[in-house]
Design a protein around this motif. Structure first.
Motif, PDB file in Angstrom:
ATOM      1  N   VAL A  11      -9.993   3.014   2.861  1.00 38.16           N
ATOM      2  CA  VAL A  11      -8.795   2.522   3.400  1.00 38.16           C
ATOM      3  C   VAL A  11      -7.892   3.366   4.427  1.00 38.16           C
ATOM      4  CG1 VAL A  11      -6.387   1.845   2.624  1.00 38.16           C
ATOM      5  CG2 VAL A  11      -8.429   1.113   1.431  1.00 38.16           C
ATOM      6  N   GLY A  12      -7.996   4.942   3.916  1.00 48.19           N
ATOM      7  CA  GLY A  12      -7.211   5.912   4.657  1.00 48.19           C
ATOM      8  C   GLY A  12      -7.873   6.088   5.965  1.00 48.19           C
ATOM      9  N   VAL A  13      -8.775   6.414   6.293  1.00 48.89           N
ATOM     10  CA  VAL A  13      -9.471   6.573   7.524  1.00 48.89           C
ATOM     11  C   VAL A  13      -9.658   5.534   8.456  1.00 48.89           C
ATOM     12  CG1 VAL A  13     -11.677   7.414   8.647  1.00 48.89           C
ATOM     13  CG2 VAL A  13     -11.026   8.499   6.618  1.00 48.89           C
ATOM     14  N   PRO A  14      -9.834   4.248   8.104  1.00 44.00           N
ATOM     15  CA  PRO A  14      -9.746   2.872   8.895  1.00 44.00           C
ATOM     16  C   PRO A  14      -8.326   2.905   9.265  1.00 44.00           C
ATOM     17  CG  PRO A  14     -11.578   2.630   7.070  1.00 44.00           C
ATOM     18  CD  PRO A  14     -10.665   3.892   6.772  1.00 44.00           C
ATOM     19  N   LEU A  15      -7.297   2.810   8.192  1.00 45.90           N
ATOM     20  CA  LEU A  15      -5.902   2.651   8.933  1.00 45.90           C
ATOM     21  C   LEU A  15      -5.776   3.805   9.835  1.00 45.90           C
ATOM     22  CD1 LEU A  15      -3.433   1.430   8.279  1.00 45.90           C
ATOM     23  CD2 LEU A  15      -2.755   3.185   6.771  1.00 45.90           C
ATOM     24  N   LEU A  16      -6.056   4.852  10.010  1.00 47.95           N
ATOM     25  CA  LEU A  16      -5.783   5.780  11.120  1.00 47.95           C
ATOM     26  C   LEU A  16      -6.417   5.064  12.446  1.00 47.95           C
ATOM     27  CD1 LEU A  16      -6.192   9.186   9.444  1.00 47.95           C
ATOM     28  CD2 LEU A  16      -4.039   8.264  10.194  1.00 47.95           C
ATOM     29  N   ALA A  17      -7.696   4.695  12.151  1.00 47.75           N
ATOM     30  CA  ALA A  17      -8.376   4.203  13.307  1.00 47.75           C
ATOM     31  C   ALA A  17      -7.530   3.013  13.745  1.00 47.75           C
ATOM     32  CB  ALA A  17      -9.922   3.804  12.709  1.00 47.75           C
ATOM     33  N   ALA A  35      -4.630   0.395  18.152  1.00 47.45           N
ATOM     34  CA  ALA A  35      -3.136  -0.080  18.725  1.00 47.45           C
ATOM     35  C   ALA A  35      -2.343   0.483  19.837  1.00 47.45           C
ATOM     36  CB  ALA A  35      -2.251  -0.018  17.478  1.00 47.45           C
ATOM     37  N   ILE A  36      -2.646   1.753  19.670  1.00 48.13           N
ATOM     38  CA  ILE A  36      -1.779   2.815  21.050  1.00 48.13           C
ATOM     39  C   ILE A  36      -2.873   2.899  21.993  1.00 48.13           C
ATOM     40  CG2 ILE A  36      -1.330   5.173  21.306  1.00 48.13           C
ATOM     41  CD1 ILE A  36      -0.658   5.881  18.439  1.00 48.13           C
ATOM     42  N   VAL A  95      -1.957  -8.909  20.833  1.00 45.64           N
ATOM     43  CA  VAL A  95      -2.759  -8.243  21.217  1.00 45.64           C
ATOM     44  C   VAL A  95      -2.990  -6.853  20.667  1.00 45.64           C
ATOM     45  CG1 VAL A  95      -4.132  -7.245  23.483  1.00 45.64           C
ATOM     46  CG2 VAL A  95      -3.310  -9.526  23.503  1.00 45.64           C
ATOM     47  N   THR A  96      -1.953  -6.056  20.671  1.00 47.18           N
ATOM     48  CA  THR A  96      -1.815  -4.618  19.866  1.00 47.18           C
ATOM     49  C   THR A  96      -2.497  -4.982  18.411  1.00 47.18           C
ATOM     50  OG1 THR A  96      -0.042  -4.150  21.428  1.00 47.18           O
ATOM     51  CG2 THR A  96      -0.553  -3.057  19.336  1.00 47.18           C
ATOM     52  N   ILE A  97      -1.990  -5.982  17.695  1.00 43.45           N
ATOM     53  CA  ILE A  97      -2.341  -5.812  16.297  1.00 43.45           C
ATOM     54  C   ILE A  97      -3.842  -6.317  16.241  1.00 43.45           C
ATOM     55  CG2 ILE A  97      -2.011  -7.454  14.513  1.00 43.45           C
ATOM     56  CD1 ILE A  97       1.020  -7.770  15.172  1.00 43.45           C
ATOM     57  N   VAL A  98      -4.241  -7.259  17.356  1.00 43.76           N
ATOM     58  CA  VAL A  98      -5.835  -7.657  17.119  1.00 43.76           C
ATOM     59  C   VAL A  98      -6.697  -6.425  17.285  1.00 43.76           C
ATOM     60  CG1 VAL A  98      -7.619  -8.709  18.368  1.00 43.76           C
ATOM     61  CG2 VAL A  98      -5.265  -9.935  17.793  1.00 43.76           C
ATOM     62  N   VAL A  99      -6.203  -5.400  18.645  1.00 38.45           N
ATOM     63  CA  VAL A  99      -7.077  -4.181  18.791  1.00 38.45           C
ATOM     64  C   VAL A  99      -7.021  -3.674  17.554  1.00 38.45           C
ATOM     65  CG1 VAL A  99      -7.274  -2.341  20.252  1.00 38.45           C
ATOM     66  CG2 VAL A  99      -6.483  -4.611  21.228  1.00 38.45           C
ATOM     67  N   GLY A 100      -5.817  -3.253  17.064  1.00 38.69           N
ATOM     68  CA  GLY A 100      -5.866  -2.263  15.984  1.00 38.69           C
ATOM     69  C   GLY A 100      -6.395  -2.840  14.855  1.00 38.69           C
ATOM     70  N   ALA A 101      -6.592  -4.058  14.407  1.00 37.32           N
ATOM     71  CA  ALA A 101      -7.501  -4.761  13.204  1.00 37.32           C
ATOM     72  C   ALA A 101      -8.783  -4.721  13.699  1.00 37.32           C
ATOM     73  CB  ALA A 101      -6.950  -6.140  13.152  1.00 37.32           C
ATOM     74  N   LEU A 102      -9.284  -4.816  14.994  1.00 38.00           N
ATOM     75  CA  LEU A 102     -10.716  -4.530  15.089  1.00 38.00           C
ATOM     76  C   LEU A 102     -11.176  -2.957  15.024  1.00 38.00           C
ATOM     77  CD1 LEU A 102     -11.060  -6.641  18.273  1.00 38.00           C
ATOM     78  CD2 LEU A 102     -12.065  -7.154  16.455  1.00 38.00           C
TER      79      LEU A 102
END
Length: 402
Positions: A166-172, A177-178, A222-229
């Motif tokens: 959870v922690g590492v993927p969340l940082l990713a 998103a950035i 789009v930002t949310i989608v890229v972050g989710a991917l």
């Protein structure tokens, strides 16, 4: 005769710019991969090769704002002449060459800013106090932002109640998103010189209602989608193998920071020649950026390994988790500086992150003496480069003529 003298002066200025860019490639673009090398995620020579390619690409796509600041905003009332640019670049490059030789990374932003202020004052210009205040405030905040964020991130990654899946993927996801919103010269935008992936994709589907400023609903989605991917990709790899997944993210993160370093550093080499290329020679800005990118590429391939060893082994003994903690704030701060047009030192950012990440596991892995000597080098660089730049231009002008 006058035309010949001008041509020789221009040629000398260009060679000096290339030399400065070479030193930047060897010195200031090395830290992004230092944590990855310290974590044994990539070899030193392979890291140097990748750094050169990515930093050169970043220089071409993101280097314009820093170049304009260094070339026009540090001194009021005068334009930087080719002779003054040569004196400033030689001063800054010499400081950083000393850093490479002594294995204490010299902050390129401090050396170049001080040198250009010195030659500008020697030309008879006035101090740009508002610019100095803006730069100084940002520079003072960088160690605290980078070190603090790295420390907090490393602590979270070490917590037993936060699963690594959870922690590492969340940082990713945050990084992804950035990335979707960083400004790139290759992305067209009708309202700006540089576009972002999120805005570009959003416009293809109509954008949607404006939420605040020039940010529309489509850009947010789009930002949310890229972050989710990004979250999904890293989570999948971590679930398959924790160590391999984390190392994969570390390498991708180092690559993104290396790209950002090119965008934030090339202006330190090209900025002094902004007036010469744009006004006197009438050349487009991309020509100057390409010149700087070529020098950075050569410097990274030829000179980066020495500094990579110093920054990866001597400042802290980092594992992959603390390495990630060091790079995440580095990426965020570098992109913020590019957006604001503020010249920064990647050495300062990454090393602060390395130290913050190292302290999360206790201070034993951090060389306090090395840190103290490095900070002293940084402060001396800023002050002495002003004096050296001032004196060197005066000497050049006395021998060659203003």
């Amino acid at each position: 005769m006058v035309a010949l003298s001008f041509a020789v002066l221009v040629g000398t200025a260009i060679l000096t710019c290339l030399f400065m860019a070479w030193v930047l490639g060897a010195n200031s673009n090395s830290p992004p991969f230092a944590p990855a090398i310290g974590a044994n995620a990539i070899s030193t020579m392979r890291a140097a090769f990748v750094i050169g390619l990515l930093a050169a690409a970043g220089a071409l796509m993101q280097g314009g704002s820093i170049s304009e600041t260094v070339g026009a905003d540090l001194i009021d009332g005068v334009a930087i002449t080719p002779l003054a640019a040569t004196a400033g670049l030689l001063t800054a490059a010499t400081f950083m060459a000393v850093g490479i030789y002594t294995r204490y990374p010299i902050p390129a932003a401090f050396a170049t800013t001080g040198a250009m202020i010195g030659v500008g004052l020697s030309l008879g210009g006035d101090p740009a106090m508002a610019t100095y205040q803006r730069l100084g405030t940002f520079w003072l905040l960088v160690p605290f932002m980078s070190g603090g964020l790295a420390y907090a991130t490393a602590v979270v990654l070490r917590r037993d109640d936060v699963p690594e899946s959870v922690g590492v993927p969340l940082l990713a996801g945050i990084v992804g998103a950035i990335v979707a919103n960083i400004q790139l010269g290759v992305i067209p935008d009708p309202t700006a010189d540089q576009g972002t992936l999120a805005r570009f994709v959003s416009r293809q589907f109509g954008g949607g209602p404006v939420l605040v400023g020039d940010v529309d609903l489509g850009t947010v989605l789009v930002t949310i989608v890229v972050g989710a991917l990004a979250f999904s990709w890293v989570r999948k790899r971590v679930l398959a193998s924790v160590e391999d997944g984390i190392r994969s993210f570390l390498l991708v993160l180092g690559s993104i920071v290396a790209f950002s370093s090119g965008g934030s550093q090339v202006g330190l080499a090209t900025g002094p020649l902004e007036n010469l290329f744009r006004i006197e020679l009438g050349l487009p800005g991309i020509t100057l950026l390409a010149l700087g990118a070529a020098g950075i590429l050569a410097g990274a391939w030829m000179g980066a390994p020495r500094l990579l060893q110093a920054t990866s082994r001597e400042y802290a003994q980092l594992g992959v988790r603390r390495s990630i903690a060091a790079l995440v704030p580095g990426f965020i701060i570098a992109q913020l500086a590019i957006a604001l047009g503020i010249p920064i030192s990647l050495n300062n950012i990454i090393l602060s992150g390395v130290i913050g990440g190292g302290l999360a596991a206790g201070s034993a892995g951090v060389s306090r003496r090395k840190i103290g000597v490095t900070v002293t080098f940084w402060l001396l660089t800023l002050g002495s480069s002003i004096l050296v730049g001032y004196g060197l231009y005066r000497a050049f002008a006395a021998v060659i003529g203003g």
